[in-house]
Motif scaffolding. Structure first.
Motif, short mmCIF file in Angstrom:
data_model
loop_
_atom_site.label_atom_id
_atom_site.label_comp_id
_atom_site.label_asym_id
_atom_site.label_seq_id
_atom_site.Cartn_x
_atom_site.Cartn_y
_atom_site.Cartn_z
N ALA A 48 0.84 -1.20 0.00
CA ALA A 48 0.00 0.00 0.00
C ALA A 48 0.87 1.25 0.00
N PHE A 49 1.89 1.26 0.83
CA PHE A 49 2.69 2.48 0.94
C PHE A 49 3.55 2.70 -0.31
N ALA A 50 4.00 1.62 -0.95
CA ALA A 50 4.77 1.78 -2.19
C ALA A 50 3.92 2.50 -3.23
N ARG A 51 2.70 2.04 -3.42
CA ARG A 51 1.84 2.65 -4.42
C ARG A 51 1.53 4.10 -4.06
N LEU A 52 1.19 4.32 -2.79
CA LEU A 52 0.83 5.67 -2.36
C LEU A 52 1.98 6.64 -2.54
N ASN A 53 3.18 6.25 -2.09
CA ASN A 53 4.33 7.14 -2.22
C ASN A 53 4.57 7.50 -3.68
N GLN A 54 4.42 6.52 -4.55
CA GLN A 54 4.67 6.78 -5.97
C GLN A 54 3.61 7.71 -6.55
N GLU A 55 2.35 7.46 -6.23
CA GLU A 55 1.30 8.26 -6.83
C GLU A 55 1.25 9.67 -6.25
N ASN A 72 10.45 1.91 -3.87
CA ASN A 72 9.59 1.35 -2.82
C ASN A 72 8.87 0.08 -3.24
N SER A 73 8.65 -0.07 -4.54
CA SER A 73 7.97 -1.28 -5.01
C SER A 73 8.97 -2.33 -5.49
N ILE A 74 10.27 -2.07 -5.25
CA ILE A 74 11.32 -3.01 -5.68
C ILE A 74 12.12 -3.53 -4.48
N GLU A 75 12.55 -2.60 -3.63
CA GLU A 75 13.41 -2.98 -2.50
C GLU A 75 12.62 -3.80 -1.47
N GLY A 76 13.33 -4.71 -0.83
CA GLY A 76 12.70 -5.50 0.23
C GLY A 76 11.59 -6.40 -0.28
N GLY A 77 11.71 -6.87 -1.50
CA GLY A 77 10.65 -7.69 -2.10
C GLY A 77 9.84 -6.84 -3.06
N THR A 78 9.84 -7.18 -4.34
CA THR A 78 9.05 -6.38 -5.29
C THR A 78 7.57 -6.53 -4.95
N SER A 79 6.79 -5.57 -5.42
CA SER A 79 5.34 -5.66 -5.16
C SER A 79 4.77 -6.94 -5.77
N GLU A 80 5.33 -7.37 -6.89
CA GLU A 80 4.83 -8.60 -7.53
C GLU A 80 5.10 -9.82 -6.64
#
Lengths: 374, 393
Positions: B304-311, B355-363
């Motif tokens: 959730a936070f990866a997407r929010l930070n990016q958008e 944020n959507s890559i580090e520590g495990g990608t979102s996928e």
């Protein structure tokens, strides 16, 4: 209002008593509410099962959760009513709970219970012996409220009016109670998109208006109706949460069993990612819905923002969950036989009910101090 | 059972014995560790009191109110969030005694030598070799995406000790001394211009067997503890409304009416709703932890936070118009911690891509939610029973 201060620290969990209530309602609905029968009854034009309502409202007492004990209710709060709505949403159970036990009840409570008319009506609603419907279009949100100029009026798309015993009619003149069976009251059923929630056009003649019982003057009436719609919008989020939760669980269950290409279809990442995304939305919807229920229960000044926030978020989640449920079920999801369509229709109608997400976002913007461009 | 009142009393004793105003920072932090108030859920003697984790907030609130220094957790996040729980679970008594106190105090910074150029999402394919030589191991290989390697004293390291086993079985977990002459740390420049990460080349690095964590060949199991803690690093404190990136853009919106458009207003409201709901979801998770019933929500919070930070940062750059065409500084900096709010919108937009890559990608995280939370079946695997040395690469 300074948006960075929070007057209310919401308790977002469920208490043990709330979990017990959930278990009891779920057991009853599992026993008494069959989605296949829901579709059949809906087509016959009578979605409500009087026996189910009696068991829920009168025997279990859940219709009176918001009503104080001295007026014949349970003296509980919006937190408990929200749990009931979660279960009703989950089971797609047709019952006039949101309209009568939440919206109409909240309006009457906000009228002040000093008057005997409102008090005795509250006792009736709390006992489940009678139900009431607020005569405003079901799409009306708390901010969009426009009242007719008089009690003699025609209002369309009123939810649960056809089955209600009493109609609560707000106008610029005040709030009045009218018996549905009264002469001069016409309730014409409409064909609703959501088969499980009847809608009707309500017409009141001057004769009916004259026979109506006054409940509140103009100013109190407006505030009371707005309060009812705010509580309705805030708690509708819990119905949407329960609905979304069922859609997700059922989709996960089905895609684990359904095999294509010699594998369960639920093992394909293309589908898994969609269900995982939905799971995240459902857990987020739970936080938003609990926040609204707790803020309403506490009578917090933050409640209008919490309700708008929950509705802006949960409406979208319920629609998304129901749409994914249909799509990931493939062909069977498109049939009349599978209950997914009942959930999709309810989710879509619920997203319009009591204000569409866009209207609630505008409310959030106003209350959070994010003004519209000049 | 330790109660909130006990902790308040203990904290007051600490403050009385070591007044923050007159005590040197490191000395205060050491005293706090020795009083068991560092991480109260840790064992007695290792900075804790075997108390419920949720009670840490009580200590933090007391210390914060007294103006006590903290251990700058963002600078030592890898040590606190990843190395420490793994050492606690698998370490020998000697390792715990030697390593945990300087780790928590921040005297010894830790980094993580896991990812490799050829092993990202498929971490278990890693190829850095560790070969036994008497009571030492000799390590050769290349690691990448290593934050803090240039300031780290220690690293948690996973290396391959048996290439003939299938990939999950032949790995071993080590604690690597970053001052060993065979360790070469080079900056890895990112899209932001700075080099917050490093490449680490390991050539003949000698690690004593006493710095192995867990059994030989059990490296994957030990690494799971590290990775689960990385993804569930939800703090013990409440986040205030508008506490994250949304606060920055909301302030810009309020202070600069000339930037407002109808389109950006609609998008701002949508993101404000999503950010506030994400905050409440985190708050609900925190309440569950305090009540002793942790939920699976933590697995989803990073998504959730990866997407929010990016958008949010994307909207912010656009909202700024002409200013969005500018960037504050492209020079190669070497920050010792990540600061999402200290720089400008353009930096936030670029940095949040990580944020959507580090520590495990979102996928990968979606797969984890689907399989571990929802119980959906995994994709068919072709690599499970093949010796690591025979895998395609």
């Amino acid at each position: 209002m300074n948006p960075t201060t929070e007057p209310h620290q919401a308790d977002l969990l469920y208490s043990e008593a709330e979990e017990d209530l959930r278990a009891a309602v779920r057991a009853l609905l599992t026993d008494r509410n069959d989605p296949a029968r829901v579709a059949v009854r809906a087509e016959e034009g009578a979605p409500y099962d009087a026996g189910l309502w009696k068991a829920l409202a009168a025997d279990m007492g859940v219709a009176g959760l918001l009503v104080p004990e001295e007026l014949g209710g349970q003296g509980a709060s919006h937190r408990e009513a929200a749990v009931v709505l979660e279960e009703l949403g989950r089971a797609i159970a047709p019952a006039p709970y949101l309209t009568s036990a939440v919206v109409a009840t909240e309006v009457l409570l906000a009228c002040g219970t000093g008057g005997s008319a409102a008090s005795s009506l509250l006792g009736d609603l709390a006992s489940g012996r009678r139900t009431a419907a607020l005569v405003v279009p079901f799409a009306t949100g708390p901010e969009a409220l426009r009242l007719p100029g008089g009690t003699a009026c025609m209002v369309t798309a009123v939810a649960d009016a056809a089955t209600a015993d009493v109609l609560l009619v707000p106008s610029t003149a005040g709030l009045y109670a009218v018996e549905r069976a009264e002469a001069g009251v016409d309730v014409a059923p409409l064909v609703p998109f959501d088969l499980t929630r009847p809608l009707a056009t309500v017409t009141l003649t001057e004769e009916a208006a004259a026979a109506a019982t006054p409940l509140a003057g103009a100013e109190t009436a407006l505030a009371a109706v707005r309060q009812g719609l705010t509580a309705g919008a805030g708690l509708l989020a819990s119905e949407q949460l329960g609905l979304a939760e069922w859609c997700l669980e059922e989709t996960v269950r089905y895609t684990k069993e359904r095999h294509q290409f010699n594998r369960p279809v639920g093992s394909f990442q293309a589908l898994k990612h969609r269900m995982a995304q939905l799971w995240l939305e459902v857990v987020s919807a739970r936080a938003a819905a609990r926040n609204a229920a707790d803020s309403l229960a506490a009578g917090s000044p933050d409640a209008p923002l919490a309700a708008a926030l929950a509705q802006a978020y949960c409406a979208r989640v319920a629609v998304h969950a129901a749409e994914e449920c249909v799509q990931l079920h493939g062909g069977i999801g498109m049939t009349w036989e599978h209950p997914a369509h009942l959930y999709l229709k309810r989710a879509k109608a619920d997203s319009i009910a009591l204000g569409a997400p866009g209207a609630h976002r505008e409310t959030v913007g106003r209350l959070a101090g994010l003004p519209t461009p000049a | 059972m330790t109660t909130a009142a006990d902790l308040r009393a203990r904290t007051k004793e600490l403050l009385a014995a070591h007044p923050p105003a007159t005590t040197e920072r490191t000395a205060f932090l050491r005293a706090r560790f020795d009083a068991g108030l560092a991480w109260v859920h840790y064992p007695v003697g290792l900075g804790g009191l075997d108390a419920p984790r949720g009670l840490q907030a009580v200590v933090d609130a007391e210390l914060g109110a007294a103006g006590a220094p903290d251990n700058d957790p963002r600078r030592i996040g890898i040590g606190l969030g990843m190395a420490a729980p793994t050492i606690l679970r698998y370490g020998t008594d000697e390792q715990k005694r030697r390593l945990l106190r300087p780790l928590w105090v921040g005297e010894e910074v830790w980094c993580q030598l896991f990812s490799e150029p050829g092993a990202g999402s498929d971490l278990a394919a890693l190829g850095t070799r560790a070969v036994r030589d008497g009571d030492h191991w000799v390590v050769d290989g290349q690691k990448v995406w290593t934050s803090s390697a240039h300031v780290a004293r220690w690293a948690i390291l996973v290396a391959r000790t048996d290439p003939d086993q299938p990939k999950h079985r032949g790995m071993t977990y080590f604690l690597c001394d970053m001052t060993d002459p065979g360790v070469d740390v080079r900056p890895l420049r990112q899209i932001t211009g700075e080099a917050e990460f490093n490449e680490v080349f390991l050539s003949g690095v000698r690690i004593p067997d006493s710095m192995r964590l867990g059994e030989v060949g059990e490296g994957w199991k030990v690494a799971q503890t590290t990775l689960m803690n990385e993804r569930v690093s939800i703090g013990g404190s409440r986040i205030p409304r508008e506490g994250g990136m949304i606060g920055t853009v909301a302030r810009t919106w309020r202070e600069r009416p000339e930037l407002r458009t109808r389109d950006t207003h609609q998008r701002l409201l949508e993101l404000w709703v999503d950010a506030e709901v994400a905050r409440l979801t985190g708050e609900r998770l925190r309440q569950q932890l305090v009540a002793g019933h942790p939920g699976p929500e933590g697995s989803g919070m990073k998504l959730a936070f990866a997407r929010l930070n990016q958008e949010i940062s994307s909207l912010e750059v656009e909202l700024l118009g002409d200013e969005g065409l500018l960037y504050d500084d492209w020079t190669l900096r070497r920050p010792d911690k990540v600061d999402f709010t200290g720089r400008e919108a353009g930096y936030r937009y670029l940095r949040s891509k990580g944020n959507s890559i580090e520590g495990g990608t979102s996928e990968v995280l979606l797969n984890i939610v689907a399989e571990r939370v929802l119980g959906l079946p995994s994709e068919p695997r072709t690599d499970k029973d093949v010796a690591w040395k025979d895998l395609a690469r």
